[in-house]
Design an enzyme around this catalytic site. Structure first.
Site, mmCIF file in Angstrom:
data_model
loop_
_atom_site.group_PDB
_atom_site.id
_atom_site.type_symbol
_atom_site.label_atom_id
_atom_site.label_comp_id
_atom_site.label_asym_id
_atom_site.label_seq_id
_atom_site.Cartn_x
_atom_site.Cartn_y
_atom_site.Cartn_z
ATOM 1 N N CYS A 133 148.899 16.836 65.318
ATOM 2 C CA CYS A 133 146.988 18.426 65.120
ATOM 3 C C CYS A 133 147.102 19.225 66.154
ATOM 4 C CB CYS A 133 145.985 17.075 65.878
ATOM 5 S SG CYS A 133 146.095 16.770 67.634
ATOM 6 N N ARG A 170 148.130 8.301 72.371
ATOM 7 C CA ARG A 170 148.992 8.057 74.341
ATOM 8 C C ARG A 170 149.830 7.564 73.634
ATOM 9 N NH1 ARG A 170 144.933 9.068 77.288
ATOM 10 N NH2 ARG A 170 142.519 8.467 76.554
#
Length: 313
Positions: A133, A170
């Site tokens: 991203c 994560r």
């Protein structure tokens, strides 16, 4: 006569996979949904897909291969994790060597693709990597400077809402920084790249913010600024919530007081600072999750262009 569309499968029924499915169902021009693949039978993404009439399996890539309509699947989006993607790609190619893979993980076994910078060079690739991203948001800005002046160093800081970072994000923090740093060099044109990600725990959640620092050879500031604004407008074509947060800032670094950059040594020239924010389209994810929206939007733009090329070949 109805336009022929390529059938797409999505592996990974989490935040990114589900948002991507909704984008294809609502906005697919050359693509249509063929299957949604997960590993958790209770996932919201699989339940949503089933409600929308999309074939589903909770048995991962083996389940996809076993689906009755697998023979019709032309394109597979992988929204799992870097480690899983390597296995998924290998397994699918055993069964269907020519299948197209759009990799939304940081695995990067195929070439990087940032649509606004290099999509036309990737139309024939069987596996493309959508970087990260942070990469999709910031590499266009590095490339914008790069087309005006030689970029010696680029550093990006991507700040995303902690709430928008699911288990996949994560688990892939290290891969995020490695893949983004490399792509800043390969696609952005920087001699050296560095990426930092910050998970912001603020409540209510903040939208994605990105800061891009570029150290380049001396250049005409107006030309650099125009190039950046033109590139931002091009990204907005597929990510409407992408915008410059404020005017581009410039600093001259004189030879008499150079910066010392680890790995590069002393630098003098032009420092360009770009401040971005990315608001999501809120198809499935909340508007603050611009970091996930830019990935799904870039992946869809890439696959649509590939499908268009394949259908008109």
């Amino acid at each position: 006569m109805a336009t022929r569309k390529l059938k797409a499968a999505i592996i990974g029924s989490g935040n990114i996979g589900t948002d991507l499915m909704i984008k294809i169902l609502r906005h697919g021009k050359h693509l249509e949904m063929g299957a949604m693949v997960g590993i958790d039978p209770a996932s919201d993404g699989l339940a949503r897909a089933a409600r929308m009439g999309v074939a589903t399996t909770h048995e991962g890539v083996e389940g996809l291969i076993s689906l009755p309509n697998f023979a019709d699947i032309d394109v597979v989006f992988d929204a799992t994790s870097a480690g899983a993607h390597v296995k998924n790609d290998a397994r699918l190619r055993e069964v269907k060597p020519g299948i197209r893979m759009i990799d939304l993980t940081p695995a990067a076994i195929g070439p990087y693709c940032v649509p606004v910078v290099n999509l036309d060079d990737r139309l024939d690739a069987l596996n493309v990597n959508m970087v990260t991203c942070g990469g999709q948001a910031t590499i266009p800005m590095v490339a914008a400077v790069s087309r005006v002046a030689k970029v010696h160093y680029a550093e990006i800081v991507a700040s995303i809402s902690s709430k928008s970072a699911g288990p996949g994000t994560r688990a892939n923090i290290d891969e995020f920084t490695e893949t983004t740093s490399k792509a800043i060099e390969v696609i952005g044109g920087a001699a050296k790249g560095k990426a930092i990600i910050v998970l912001n725990p603020a409540e209510p959640p903040l939208i994605m913010r990105d800061t891009v620092y570029v150290l380049s050879a001396a250049a005409n500031r107006a030309e650099v600024e125009a190039s950046i604004e033109e590139m931002a407008a091009a990204v907005q074509q597929y990510v409407p919530g992408y915008r410059l947060k404020q005017k581009v800032q410039f600093d001259e670094i004189p030879a008499s007081a150079p910066l010392n950059i680890p790995g590069l040594g002393k630098f003098s020239g032009l420092k360009t600072s770009v401040f971005l924010e990315v608001e999501g389209a809120a198809h499935y994810l909340p508007a603050y999750a611009g970091n996930l929206d830019i990935m799904t939007s870039a992946a869809l733009a890439t696959a649509e262009r590939m499908a268009q090329a394949a259908l008109t070949a």
